[in-house]
Write a protein that holds these residues in place. Structure first.
Motif, mmCIF file in Angstrom:
data_model
loop_
_atom_site.group_PDB
_atom_site.id
_atom_site.type_symbol
_atom_site.label_atom_id
_atom_site.label_comp_id
_atom_site.label_asym_id
_atom_site.label_seq_id
_atom_site.Cartn_x
_atom_site.Cartn_y
_atom_site.Cartn_z
ATOM 1 N N ASN A 137 -26.636 -3.193 -36.746
ATOM 2 C CA ASN A 137 -25.587 -3.076 -35.736
ATOM 3 C C ASN A 137 -26.048 -3.393 -34.316
ATOM 4 O OD1 ASN A 137 -23.019 -2.228 -37.090
ATOM 5 N ND2 ASN A 137 -24.487 -0.855 -38.032
ATOM 6 N N LEU A 138 -27.287 -3.793 -34.140
ATOM 7 C CA LEU A 138 -27.726 -4.263 -32.828
ATOM 8 C C LEU A 138 -27.045 -5.602 -32.564
ATOM 9 C CD1 LEU A 138 -31.540 -3.431 -33.008
ATOM 10 C CD2 LEU A 138 -29.842 -2.345 -31.526
ATOM 11 N N ASN A 139 -26.364 -5.724 -31.442
ATOM 12 C CA ASN A 139 -25.587 -6.941 -31.215
ATOM 13 C C ASN A 139 -25.906 -7.647 -29.896
ATOM 14 O OD1 ASN A 139 -24.452 -5.185 -29.439
ATOM 15 N ND2 ASN A 139 -22.430 -5.163 -30.362
ATOM 16 N N GLY A 140 -27.115 -7.501 -29.408
ATOM 17 C CA GLY A 140 -27.483 -8.157 -28.165
ATOM 18 C C GLY A 140 -28.536 -9.237 -28.319
ATOM 19 N N TRP A 141 -28.643 -9.813 -29.510
ATOM 20 C CA TRP A 141 -29.680 -10.829 -29.743
ATOM 21 C C TRP A 141 -29.367 -12.093 -28.970
ATOM 22 C CZ3 TRP A 141 -33.860 -8.803 -31.364
ATOM 23 C CH2 TRP A 141 -33.810 -7.661 -32.176
ATOM 24 N N ILE A 142 -30.393 -12.676 -28.387
ATOM 25 C CA ILE A 142 -30.244 -13.873 -27.555
ATOM 26 C C ILE A 142 -30.549 -15.107 -28.409
ATOM 27 C CG2 ILE A 142 -31.128 -15.109 -25.535
ATOM 28 C CD1 ILE A 142 -31.875 -12.304 -24.391
ATOM 29 N N PRO A 143 -29.628 -16.072 -28.438
ATOM 30 C CA PRO A 143 -29.902 -17.301 -29.183
ATOM 31 C C PRO A 143 -31.129 -18.010 -28.608
ATOM 32 C CG PRO A 143 -27.582 -17.170 -28.593
ATOM 33 C CD PRO A 143 -28.293 -16.067 -27.855
ATOM 34 N N LYS A 144 -31.852 -18.693 -29.456
ATOM 35 C CA LYS A 144 -33.081 -19.377 -29.067
ATOM 36 C C LYS A 144 -32.823 -20.873 -29.019
ATOM 37 C CE LYS A 144 -37.043 -17.861 -30.530
ATOM 38 N NZ LYS A 144 -37.758 -17.629 -29.311
ATOM 39 N N GLU A 145 -33.436 -21.500 -28.018
ATOM 40 C CA GLU A 145 -33.386 -22.953 -27.884
ATOM 41 C C GLU A 145 -34.793 -23.513 -27.915
ATOM 42 O OE1 GLU A 145 -31.410 -25.281 -24.749
ATOM 43 O OE2 GLU A 145 -29.731 -23.891 -24.992
ATOM 44 N N ILE A 146 -34.977 -24.551 -28.710
ATOM 45 C CA ILE A 146 -36.262 -25.253 -28.770
ATOM 46 C C ILE A 146 -35.972 -26.738 -28.600
ATOM 47 C CG2 ILE A 146 -38.248 -25.830 -30.218
ATOM 48 C CD1 ILE A 146 -38.086 -23.043 -31.412
ATOM 49 N N ASP A 147 -36.615 -27.347 -27.634
ATOM 50 C CA ASP A 147 -36.404 -28.765 -27.307
ATOM 51 C C ASP A 147 -34.926 -29.071 -27.074
ATOM 52 O OD1 ASP A 147 -39.138 -29.268 -27.517
ATOM 53 O OD2 ASP A 147 -38.994 -29.717 -29.666
ATOM 54 N N GLY A 148 -34.232 -28.153 -26.393
ATOM 55 C CA GLY A 148 -32.830 -28.367 -26.046
ATOM 56 C C GLY A 148 -31.849 -28.175 -27.184
ATOM 57 N N LYS A 149 -32.319 -27.689 -28.321
ATOM 58 C CA LYS A 149 -31.464 -27.505 -29.493
ATOM 59 C C LYS A 149 -31.448 -26.033 -29.885
ATOM 60 C CE LYS A 149 -31.156 -28.969 -34.299
ATOM 61 N NZ LYS A 149 -31.850 -29.658 -35.382
ATOM 62 N N LYS A 150 -30.245 -25.454 -30.072
ATOM 63 C CA LYS A 150 -30.148 -24.070 -30.521
ATOM 64 C C LYS A 150 -30.594 -23.985 -31.974
ATOM 65 C CE LYS A 150 -26.803 -22.212 -27.358
ATOM 66 N NZ LYS A 150 -25.581 -21.444 -27.195
ATOM 67 N N VAL A 151 -31.420 -22.983 -32.257
ATOM 68 C CA VAL A 151 -31.991 -22.837 -33.599
ATOM 69 C C VAL A 151 -31.825 -21.403 -34.098
ATOM 70 C CG1 VAL A 151 -33.695 -24.662 -33.220
ATOM 71 C CG2 VAL A 151 -34.307 -22.288 -32.734
ATOM 72 N N ASP A 152 -31.947 -21.253 -35.405
ATOM 73 C CA ASP A 152 -32.016 -19.939 -36.037
ATOM 74 C C ASP A 152 -33.476 -19.523 -36.039
ATOM 75 O OD1 ASP A 152 -29.280 -20.305 -36.813
ATOM 76 O OD2 ASP A 152 -29.957 -21.434 -38.554
ATOM 77 N N TYR A 153 -33.723 -18.214 -35.990
ATOM 78 C CA TYR A 153 -35.116 -17.758 -36.012
ATOM 79 C C TYR A 153 -35.225 -16.391 -36.661
ATOM 80 C CZ TYR A 153 -33.939 -14.928 -31.842
ATOM 81 O OH TYR A 153 -33.378 -14.028 -30.965
ATOM 82 N N TYR A 154 -36.440 -16.106 -37.155
ATOM 83 C CA TYR A 154 -36.730 -14.792 -37.718
ATOM 84 C C TYR A 154 -37.113 -13.831 -36.613
ATOM 85 C CZ TYR A 154 -36.948 -16.543 -42.502
ATOM 86 O OH TYR A 154 -36.642 -17.069 -43.724
ATOM 87 N N GLN A 155 -36.678 -12.597 -36.758
ATOM 88 C CA GLN A 155 -37.040 -11.506 -35.863
ATOM 89 C C GLN A 155 -37.401 -10.319 -36.756
ATOM 90 O OE1 GLN A 155 -37.012 -11.314 -32.199
ATOM 91 N NE2 GLN A 155 -38.199 -9.587 -32.927
#
Length: 171
Positions: A137-155
């Protein structure tokens, strides 16, 4: 003559290097990838990259620390408002690993439980269920950008348990 002789030695070598293209690998595309499981995962959670390509980790892309609005301190503040504890005197660690997609939504949660000596175990199920529910229920995750492209990532978040209470949230 020399080239013909070399060719004679190379032909058997190349003929033994055939790859079975019909074989399906039992290994993920990247070390540590977690496959989506219809029994465990929310069908509404969508990754932004191609299916199963969660190769980025929270530390990729030059960012350091937890990518959360208010950083780790905000997660700790939210946790302290909850009444999460065990009536049992348990000690150990609960690690929850999950994917944050390019929209900042989390999903594909996996939990590991260890005792204080880092040996896999089962802690109090009521406590671990509460910790998992809190994390989902944590809902403040910040999207990640790598080389100008939004990506999915593990946390991941690891909860250190001492005498039935969370004493620290890592990393």
């Amino acid at each position: 003559m020399k080239n013909a002789l070399s060719l004679l030695f190379l032909i058997p070598l190349f003929s033994n290097c055939q790859i079975d293209k019909t074989a399906v690998s039992k290994y993920p595309a990247h070390v540590g990838n977690v496959e989506w499981d219809k029994k465990l995962d929310d069908p509404n959670f969508k990754n932004c990259l191609s299916e199963g390509s969660y190769s980025y980790q929270y530390y990729n892309g030059g960012s350091s620390g937890i990518q959360y609005k208010g950083e780790k301190l905000e997660i700790v503040r939210k946790f302290e408002k909850e009444n999460i504890h065990s009536s049992k005197d348990v000690n150990g660690y609960v690690t929850i690993r999950f994917v944050v997609n390019c929209e900042g939504k989390s999903g594909i949660f996996r939990m590991k439980q260890m005792d204080e000596n880092y040996k896999e175990t089962q802690l109090d199920s009521k406590l671990t269920s509460q910790i998992l529910f809190f994390t989902k229920n944590l809902n403040g995750w910040i999207p990640k950008e790598i080389d100008g492209k939004k990506v999915d990532y593990y946390q991941y978040l690891t909860y250190k348990i001492e005498h039935g209470k969370v004493s620290e949230i890592l990393p």
